[in-house]
Design a protein around this motif. Structure first.
Motif, PDB file in Angstrom:
ATOM      1  N   SER A 264       0.825  -1.209   0.000  1.00  0.00           N
ATOM      2  CA  SER A 264       0.000   0.000   0.000  1.00  0.00           C
ATOM      3  C   SER A 264       0.859   1.257   0.000  1.00  0.00           C
ATOM      4  CB  SER A 264      -0.904   0.022   1.228  1.00  0.00           C
ATOM      5  OG  SER A 264      -1.777  -1.086   1.226  1.00  0.00           O
ATOM      6  N   PHE A 265       0.258   2.325  -0.482  1.00  0.00           N
ATOM      7  CA  PHE A 265       0.872   3.647  -0.466  1.00  0.00           C
ATOM      8  C   PHE A 265      -0.027   4.546   0.358  1.00  0.00           C
ATOM      9  CE2 PHE A 265       1.055   7.986  -2.158  1.00  0.00           C
ATOM     10  CZ  PHE A 265       2.399   8.247  -1.958  1.00  0.00           C
ATOM     11  N   SER A 266       0.565   5.524   1.043  1.00  0.00           N
ATOM     12  CA  SER A 266      -0.264   6.437   1.815  1.00  0.00           C
ATOM     13  C   SER A 266       0.363   7.813   1.916  1.00  0.00           C
ATOM     14  CB  SER A 266      -0.480   5.893   3.226  1.00  0.00           C
ATOM     15  OG  SER A 266      -1.520   6.607   3.839  1.00  0.00           O
ATOM     16  N   CYS A 267      -0.519   8.794   1.996  1.00  0.00           N
ATOM     17  CA  CYS A 267      -0.142  10.180   2.280  1.00  0.00           C
ATOM     18  C   CYS A 267      -0.741  10.513   3.635  1.00  0.00           C
ATOM     19  CB  CYS A 267      -0.717  11.130   1.228  1.00  0.00           C
ATOM     20  SG  CYS A 267      -0.149  10.779  -0.442  1.00  0.00           S
ATOM     21  N   TYR A 268       0.058  11.111   4.487  1.00  0.00           N
ATOM     22  CA  TYR A 268      -0.358  11.390   5.861  1.00  0.00           C
ATOM     23  C   TYR A 268      -0.520  12.882   6.088  1.00  0.00           C
ATOM     24  CZ  TYR A 268       1.450   6.652   6.357  1.00  0.00           C
ATOM     25  OH  TYR A 268       1.696   5.307   6.204  1.00  0.00           O
ATOM     26  N   ASP A 269      -1.338  13.200   7.095  1.00  0.00           N
ATOM     27  CA  ASP A 269      -1.490  14.589   7.551  1.00  0.00           C
ATOM     28  C   ASP A 269      -1.914  15.513   6.399  1.00  0.00           C
ATOM     29  OD1 ASP A 269      -1.482  16.392   9.644  1.00  0.00           O
ATOM     30  OD2 ASP A 269       0.681  16.726   9.605  1.00  0.00           O
ATOM     31  N   VAL A 270      -2.799  15.025   5.544  1.00  0.00           N
ATOM     32  CA  VAL A 270      -3.119  15.727   4.302  1.00  0.00           C
ATOM     33  C   VAL A 270      -3.993  16.966   4.493  1.00  0.00           C
ATOM     34  CG1 VAL A 270      -2.842  13.663   2.887  1.00  0.00           C
ATOM     35  CG2 VAL A 270      -5.115  14.264   3.741  1.00  0.00           C
ATOM     36  N   VAL A 271      -4.654  17.089   5.623  1.00  0.00           N
ATOM     37  CA  VAL A 271      -5.490  18.267   5.853  1.00  0.00           C
ATOM     38  C   VAL A 271      -4.648  19.417   6.391  1.00  0.00           C
ATOM     39  CG1 VAL A 271      -7.446  19.205   7.150  1.00  0.00           C
ATOM     40  CG2 VAL A 271      -7.587  16.908   6.177  1.00  0.00           C
ATOM     41  N   LYS A 272      -3.851  19.130   7.413  1.00  0.00           N
ATOM     42  CA  LYS A 272      -3.052  20.182   8.040  1.00  0.00           C
ATOM     43  C   LYS A 272      -1.773  20.503   7.265  1.00  0.00           C
ATOM     44  CE  LYS A 272      -3.710  17.918  11.921  1.00  0.00           C
ATOM     45  NZ  LYS A 272      -3.447  17.321  13.173  1.00  0.00           N
ATOM     46  N   ASN A 273      -1.216  19.498   6.598  1.00  0.00           N
ATOM     47  CA  ASN A 273       0.052  19.677   5.881  1.00  0.00           C
ATOM     48  C   ASN A 273      -0.013  19.037   4.497  1.00  0.00           C
ATOM     49  OD1 ASN A 273       1.687  20.969   7.988  1.00  0.00           O
ATOM     50  ND2 ASN A 273       1.313  19.069   9.094  1.00  0.00           N
ATOM     51  N   PRO A 274      -0.793  19.590   3.596  1.00  0.00           N
ATOM     52  CA  PRO A 274      -0.949  18.987   2.264  1.00  0.00           C
ATOM     53  C   PRO A 274       0.270  19.253   1.371  1.00  0.00           C
ATOM     54  CG  PRO A 274      -2.228  21.009   2.404  1.00  0.00           C
ATOM     55  CD  PRO A 274      -1.621  20.786   3.764  1.00  0.00           C
ATOM     56  N   LYS A 275       1.261  18.413   1.502  1.00  0.00           N
ATOM     57  CA  LYS A 275       2.500  18.557   0.728  1.00  0.00           C
ATOM     58  C   LYS A 275       2.345  17.829  -0.607  1.00  0.00           C
ATOM     59  CE  LYS A 275       5.032  18.822   5.023  1.00  0.00           C
ATOM     60  NZ  LYS A 275       5.899  18.118   5.960  1.00  0.00           N
ATOM     61  N   VAL A 276       1.568  18.418  -1.485  1.00  0.00           N
ATOM     62  CA  VAL A 276       1.164  17.762  -2.724  1.00  0.00           C
ATOM     63  C   VAL A 276       2.350  17.311  -3.561  1.00  0.00           C
ATOM     64  CG1 VAL A 276      -0.187  18.009  -4.844  1.00  0.00           C
ATOM     65  CG2 VAL A 276      -1.011  19.048  -2.718  1.00  0.00           C
ATOM     66  N   GLU A 277       3.313  18.176  -3.796  1.00  0.00           N
ATOM     67  CA  GLU A 277       4.472  17.803  -4.624  1.00  0.00           C
ATOM     68  C   GLU A 277       5.235  16.639  -4.009  1.00  0.00           C
ATOM     69  OE1 GLU A 277       6.961  21.067  -5.829  1.00  0.00           O
ATOM     70  OE2 GLU A 277       5.214  22.319  -6.271  1.00  0.00           O
ATOM     71  N   LYS A 278       5.404  16.662  -2.701  1.00  0.00           N
ATOM     72  CA  LYS A 278       6.094  15.574  -1.990  1.00  0.00           C
ATOM     73  C   LYS A 278       5.306  14.273  -2.143  1.00  0.00           C
ATOM     74  CE  LYS A 278       7.457  14.240   2.722  1.00  0.00           C
ATOM     75  NZ  LYS A 278       6.522  13.222   3.157  1.00  0.00           N
ATOM     76  N   PHE A 279       3.991  14.338  -1.950  1.00  0.00           N
ATOM     77  CA  PHE A 279       3.158  13.138  -2.056  1.00  0.00           C
ATOM     78  C   PHE A 279       3.208  12.548  -3.464  1.00  0.00           C
ATOM     79  CE2 PHE A 279       0.257  15.119   1.388  1.00  0.00           C
ATOM     80  CZ  PHE A 279       1.103  14.692   2.397  1.00  0.00           C
ATOM     81  N   VAL A 280       3.135  13.401  -4.477  1.00  0.00           N
ATOM     82  CA  VAL A 280       3.176  12.932  -5.867  1.00  0.00           C
ATOM     83  C   VAL A 280       4.535  12.298  -6.166  1.00  0.00           C
ATOM     84  CG1 VAL A 280       3.134  13.674  -8.284  1.00  0.00           C
ATOM     85  CG2 VAL A 280       1.383  14.501  -6.698  1.00  0.00           C
ATOM     86  N   SER A 281       5.585  12.901  -5.678  1.00  0.00           N
ATOM     87  CA  SER A 281       6.927  12.350  -5.870  1.00  0.00           C
ATOM     88  C   SER A 281       7.059  10.992  -5.179  1.00  0.00           C
ATOM     89  CB  SER A 281       7.965  13.330  -5.324  1.00  0.00           C
ATOM     90  OG  SER A 281       9.247  12.780  -5.380  1.00  0.00           O
ATOM     91  N   GLU A 282       6.552  10.888  -3.959  1.00  0.00           N
ATOM     92  CA  GLU A 282       6.606   9.619  -3.231  1.00  0.00           C
ATOM     93  C   GLU A 282       5.765   8.547  -3.930  1.00  0.00           C
ATOM     94  OE1 GLU A 282       5.365  10.778   0.701  1.00  0.00           O
ATOM     95  OE2 GLU A 282       7.391  11.412   1.257  1.00  0.00           O
ATOM     96  N   LEU A 283       4.630   8.948  -4.485  1.00  0.00           N
ATOM     97  CA  LEU A 283       3.798   8.000  -5.230  1.00  0.00           C
ATOM     98  C   LEU A 283       4.556   7.489  -6.452  1.00  0.00           C
ATOM     99  CD1 LEU A 283       1.163   6.480  -5.803  1.00  0.00           C
ATOM    100  CD2 LEU A 283       0.354   8.550  -6.977  1.00  0.00           C
ATOM    101  N   ASP A 284       5.225   8.379  -7.161  1.00  0.00           N
ATOM    102  CA  ASP A 284       6.004   7.988  -8.331  1.00  0.00           C
ATOM    103  C   ASP A 284       7.046   6.937  -7.949  1.00  0.00           C
ATOM    104  OD1 ASP A 284       6.605   8.436 -11.198  1.00  0.00           O
ATOM    105  OD2 ASP A 284       8.533   9.119 -10.406  1.00  0.00           O
ATOM    106  N   ILE A 285       7.760   7.167  -6.870  1.00  0.00           N
ATOM    107  CA  ILE A 285       8.774   6.210  -6.397  1.00  0.00           C
ATOM    108  C   ILE A 285       8.123   4.881  -6.033  1.00  0.00           C
ATOM    109  CG2 ILE A 285      10.407   5.732  -4.516  1.00  0.00           C
ATOM    110  CD1 ILE A 285      10.970   8.839  -4.564  1.00  0.00           C
TER     111      ILE A 285
END
Length: 183
Positions: free
Chosen positions: A154-175
C-alpha cells in the motif's frame, strides 16, 4: 502490457473536495498509460454496476485511491463494493470460509490519504498503538482476500489536511509505483 483499473473512492466530505485523491489518481493514470491499458472509475460521479463488474474481470490490477474517513473507506466506496462485488462472479461458496474468491489471478493496491500524521503509526505510544499502515487497513485487505485477489504494498499520504505537501506526495507515489508496479 497490463490492464489496470484505478478507482477513485473519494466522497465529498465537509470541506474535503477531493483534490488530493484526484491528483494522485491522475498521476497513476499518467504513469501507467504509456505502457499499459488503463480504465478508471470515479465513484463520486456515479457508475453502472455491470460495467464496473466487467472492468474487474478485464483488470489484472485494481488500484483503490481513497481517503480514509473514520478509519475506513467513504460510504460511497463501501456501497460500490456492496453493489459490484457479486456472488458467482467475484466469489462463491466454499467448504472453508473465505476460500471462494474467483479473482485469484488479480492483484490490488490501496493508495490512501489520511489526516493522521505518519508518526501515529508503528509507535506503541501513539494512537494506533504500534500498528502499521497495513495493520490499519487489514479489514480492507480482508475484503480483497475474500475475492481471491493478492495484495501489493500500500501507499499512503499522511497529515493531508493540516500539511498537504502535494508535490512531496506525488513524488513519493512515483517512487512507490516504480518500486511496486513498474513492469
Amino acid at each position: 502490457m497490463k490492464n489496470i483499473l484505478i478507482i477513485n473512492g473519494h466522497q465529498k466530505y465537509r470541506s474535503a473536495e477531493g483534490k488530493m485523491n484526484r491528483t494522485l489518481m491522475n498521476k497513476m493514470v499518467s504513469f501507467f498509460s504509456e505502457k499499459n491499458n488503463v480504465k478508471t472509475t470515479i465513484i463520486q460521479n456515479g457508475y453502472k454496476i455491470k460495467e464496473e463488474q466487467q472492468k474487474f474481470i478485464w483488470a489484472d490490477i485494481v488500484i483503490y485511491q481513497t481517503p480514509i474517513y473514520w478509519f475506513s473507506v467513504p460510504g460511497l466506496l463501501k456501497t460500490y463494493m456492496d453493489e459490484v462485488y457479486a456472488y458467482g462472479l467475484f466469489f462463491k461458496g466454499a467448504e472453508q470460509y473465505g476460500k471462494g474468491g474467483l479473482l485469484t489471478e488479480k492483484k490490488y493496491m490501496f493508495s490512501t490519504t489520511w489526516n493522521a500524521p505518519e508518526k501515529a503509526f508503528n509507535d506503541p505510544s501513539q494512537f494506533f498503538e504500534g500498528s502499521s499502515l497495513e495493520d490499519a487497513l487489514s479489514h480492507l485487505h480482508r475484503i480483497q482476500k475474500f475475492l481471491g485477489m493478492k495484495p501489493l504494498k500500500s501507499f499512503s499520504c499522511y497529515d493531508v489536511v493540516k500539511n498537504p505537501k502535494v508535490e512531496k506526495f506525488v513524488s513519493e507515489l512515483d517512487i512507490h509505483l516504480q518500486e511496486v508496479l513498474n513492469f
